[in-house]
Design a protein around this motif. Structure first.
Motif, short mmCIF file in Angstrom:
data_model
loop_
_atom_site.label_atom_id
_atom_site.label_comp_id
_atom_site.label_asym_id
_atom_site.label_seq_id
_atom_site.Cartn_x
_atom_site.Cartn_y
_atom_site.Cartn_z
N ASP A 129 42.61 -14.98 30.36
CA ASP A 129 43.30 -16.13 29.78
C ASP A 129 42.31 -16.96 28.96
O ASP A 129 41.09 -16.83 29.08
CB ASP A 129 43.92 -16.96 30.90
N LEU A 130 42.87 -17.84 28.12
CA LEU A 130 42.09 -18.69 27.24
C LEU A 130 42.60 -20.12 27.37
O LEU A 130 43.75 -20.35 27.74
CB LEU A 130 42.21 -18.26 25.78
N TYR A 131 41.77 -21.10 27.00
CA TYR A 131 42.24 -22.48 26.89
C TYR A 131 43.44 -22.50 25.96
O TYR A 131 43.40 -21.97 24.84
CB TYR A 131 41.17 -23.35 26.26
N HIS A 132 44.49 -23.17 26.38
CA HIS A 132 45.59 -23.49 25.46
C HIS A 132 46.15 -24.82 25.92
O HIS A 132 47.19 -24.91 26.56
CB HIS A 132 46.63 -22.38 25.40
N ARG A 133 45.43 -25.87 25.54
CA ARG A 133 45.71 -27.22 26.01
C ARG A 133 45.78 -28.19 24.83
O ARG A 133 45.27 -27.91 23.74
CB ARG A 133 44.63 -27.66 27.01
N MET A 187 53.72 -23.46 16.08
CA MET A 187 54.20 -23.97 17.36
C MET A 187 54.48 -25.46 17.23
O MET A 187 53.76 -26.20 16.53
CB MET A 187 53.19 -23.67 18.46
N GLY A 188 55.55 -25.91 17.89
CA GLY A 188 56.03 -27.27 17.66
C GLY A 188 55.09 -28.35 18.10
O GLY A 188 55.04 -29.44 17.50
N ALA A 189 54.30 -28.09 19.14
CA ALA A 189 53.38 -29.10 19.66
C ALA A 189 52.01 -28.47 19.86
O ALA A 189 51.88 -27.27 20.08
CB ALA A 189 53.89 -29.65 20.99
N PHE A 190 50.98 -29.29 19.82
CA PHE A 190 49.64 -28.82 20.15
C PHE A 190 49.60 -28.41 21.62
O PHE A 190 50.28 -28.98 22.46
CB PHE A 190 48.61 -29.93 19.92
N GLY A 191 48.78 -27.42 21.92
CA GLY A 191 48.50 -27.11 23.31
C GLY A 191 49.28 -25.97 23.91
O GLY A 191 49.40 -24.91 23.29
N ASP A 436 55.95 -19.28 22.53
CA ASP A 436 55.89 -20.73 22.75
C ASP A 436 54.66 -21.35 22.11
O ASP A 436 54.73 -22.44 21.56
CB ASP A 436 55.96 -21.05 24.25
N GLU A 437 53.54 -20.65 22.13
CA GLU A 437 52.31 -21.18 21.55
C GLU A 437 51.31 -20.05 21.35
O GLU A 437 51.61 -18.89 21.61
CB GLU A 437 51.74 -22.30 22.44
N ASN A 438 50.13 -20.40 20.85
CA ASN A 438 49.16 -19.38 20.42
C ASN A 438 48.32 -18.82 21.56
O ASN A 438 47.59 -17.84 21.37
CB ASN A 438 48.22 -19.96 19.36
N GLY A 439 48.40 -19.41 22.75
CA GLY A 439 47.61 -18.91 23.88
C GLY A 439 46.12 -19.07 23.72
O GLY A 439 45.34 -18.44 24.44
#
Length: 525
Positions: A129-133, A187-191, A436-439
């Protein structure tokens, strides 16, 4: 072909040959009102370049130069090499085993994870896994330069990893070739997943009132005056080549109490157990990560008001509820990462007071997707989907790095699409497949400058429909809220406040409003 024959032609066939049933003449097109069903399939944690960087005709890795891709260290200097992949590239117990030592001295550039001459980790291998915050994503984007992904990561050089799939390796790649691939979708929001699921359903950021005097006070992030950067500990490693960064507090809340990183639903199934002796339908409110019930208006409210049928199908939803009821909820509470690995924070409607346990609203709209999507597929095959359907695959089928791989989730979604294409409702359906986001994975395209919450990094989106433009790469600017915009446009709903605010911010920053996905369709708008 005479008019009688045209009018008798099923729309899917008619569209394929350039005709539209009962349209008056061969040049007429359907309108947006022809769309009777909207299906949204929401996968996990992949940037556009990570999966579709080599897609023909898309703005991909062929447009990346050595200069534009190179990563900077925390002091702004160019990294001599990428940092090692801290703790190794592949997850524990995965073949091939790729240790941290094997990733030292990677060139400062994007690399193919599945390169046979390199790490040779296929799409079926689970990587770490990677930071996605929330704040870390903004620090990585670095004002649109996208050059500090490695600097502000806990996974080192893995942020620059991508795959080189084709239609033979990746089933959704084949669908992208056949229908429409959006290559300018953010993605709609950061993180991370928690916040982006909220933006999928309400274009809003949850709020924790009086957090500073609550059990959640330790979750308030320490942020620099720029409102974007986390405050570093004095002992944090100066260079990304030395170690991961450490922050004073990268918490789940902003300094003004908005919930931006993973908080758990107040209702079961939740990542937090019920309180001892308390209501078994609730999560323990004395746990810092239990978010109080939210009251923002969401898309379900608008659909209800308009008399439009809708449902959220959560993969393994009933299985998770049974685990709570039978006191076997370790499958939910994080001790068990085996199949189906239900993720409570991926169920956004479960945070809202008007969908609380015991309500009619919940019974009608929060439905079981079944193990391996079986219940969702039953509804598809029976032609019984509501007008708007959201489907969230269970954890082991959602493509999230760290606990699953790309291949099995991609195949699962392709199988679902196959059922949709055979459904009695297919002829009037639009399906949106996105992430949902870039992971935490790098992408080379700068997100447009919007509001405080996003948009964030670019992600893939595929529009599959009899109405979708065929073999088309859509360069229109979209983000996660474009799904809400499409639903709003189609069913003549009022705008959620977050949609208006997002467009106002984009325009104020010299950009343009977000598209509503209609450019991906061959219709009269």
């Amino acid at each position: 072909m005479n008019k009688k024959l045209i009018c008798a032609t099923p729309i899917a066939i008619a569209a394929a040959i350039g005709l539209y049933a009962c349209g008056g003449n061969s040049n007429s097109k359907p309108t947006l009102s022809s769309v009777k069903n909207v299906v949204v399939i929401y996968a996990e944690n992949r940037s556009f370049d990570n999966l579709y960087g080599n897609f023909p005709g898309a703005n991909g890795l062929q447009n990346v130069t050595a200069t534009s891709a190179r990563q900077l260290d925390r002091d702004g200097s160019v990294l001599a090499t990428l940092p090692p992949v801290w703790k190794g590239l592949t997850a524990a117990g995965v073949t091939p085993v790729i240790t941290q030592a094997m990733t030292v001295n990677l060139p400062n550039s994007p690399f193919a994870i599945d390169d046979p001459a390199g790490f040779n980790a296929p799409l079926s291998a689970t990587t770490r896994d990677l930071y996605h915050r929330f704040y870390e994503n903004q620090m990585q984007i670095h004002g649109g330069k996208n050059d500090m992904f490695a600097a502000w990561a806990d996974s080192g050089g893995l942020v620059m990893g991508h795959y080189t799939p084709n239609a033979d390796k990746l089933p959704l790649y084949k669908l992208a070739q056949q229908f429409t691939l959006a290559d300018n979708f953010f993605m709609g929001a950061f993180g991370g997943s928690f916040l982006n699921h909220q933006w999928l359903v309400c274009a809003c950021t949850p709020f924790y009132a009086n957090a500073d005097t609550s059990v959640a006070k330790t979750s308030i992030s320490a942020v620099e005056p720029d409102g974007v950067s986390l405050t570093l500990k004095s002992t944090s490693a100066a260079s990304a080549l030395t170690d991961v960064p450490t922050f004073v507090n990268s918490g789940n809340l902003t300094p003004d109490f908005y919930a931006i990183n993973t908080m758990q639903p107040p209702y079961q199934p939740s990542g937090n157990k019920p309180a001892t002796g308390g209501d078994a339908n609730l999560a323990d409110p004395t746990v810092a990560t239990t978010l109080p019930a939210q009251t923002n208006q969401h898309i379900g409210d608008l659909l209800n008001n308009a008399g439009v049928t809708w449902a959220w199908y959560g993969g393994a939803w009933s299985n998770a509820i049974s685990a709570v009821q039978n006191n076997t909820a370790n499958v939910i509470y994080g001790a068990n990462l085996s199949s189906p690995n239900f993720q409570p924070h991926h169920q956004p409607f479960n945070y809202f007071a008007d969908l609380a346990p015991g309500t009619d609203n919940r019974a009608k709209h929060l439905l079981d997707g079944g193990l391996n999507g079986s219940e969702f597929i039953k509804a598809i095959d029976a032609g019984a989907l509501p007008q708007v359907a959201f489907y969230k695959p269970q954890g082991n089928l959602n493509e999230h790095a760290g606990y699953t791989d790309v291949a099995q989730g991609d195949q699962h979604i392709a199988d679902v699409i196959s059922h949709l294409q055979k459904s009695p409702q297919w002829n009037n359906m639009v399906v949106v497949i996105t992430y949902d986001e870039n992971g935490g994975f790098w992408d080379h395209v700068a997100p447009p400058k919007g509001d405080r919450w996003g948009p964030g990094t670019r992600i893939p989106a595929i529009i599959v429909s009899p109405y979708a433009k065929k073999g088309f790469v859509d360069h229109t600017q979209y983000d996660t809220t474009s799904i809400l915009r499409f639903i709003t446009h189609r069913f003549n709903l009022p705008n959620l406040p977050g949609l208006t605010a997002r467009d106002s911010a984009l325009v104020a920053n010299g950009g343009q409003a977000m598209g509503d996905l209609t450019n991906a369709l061959d219709i009269n708008k």
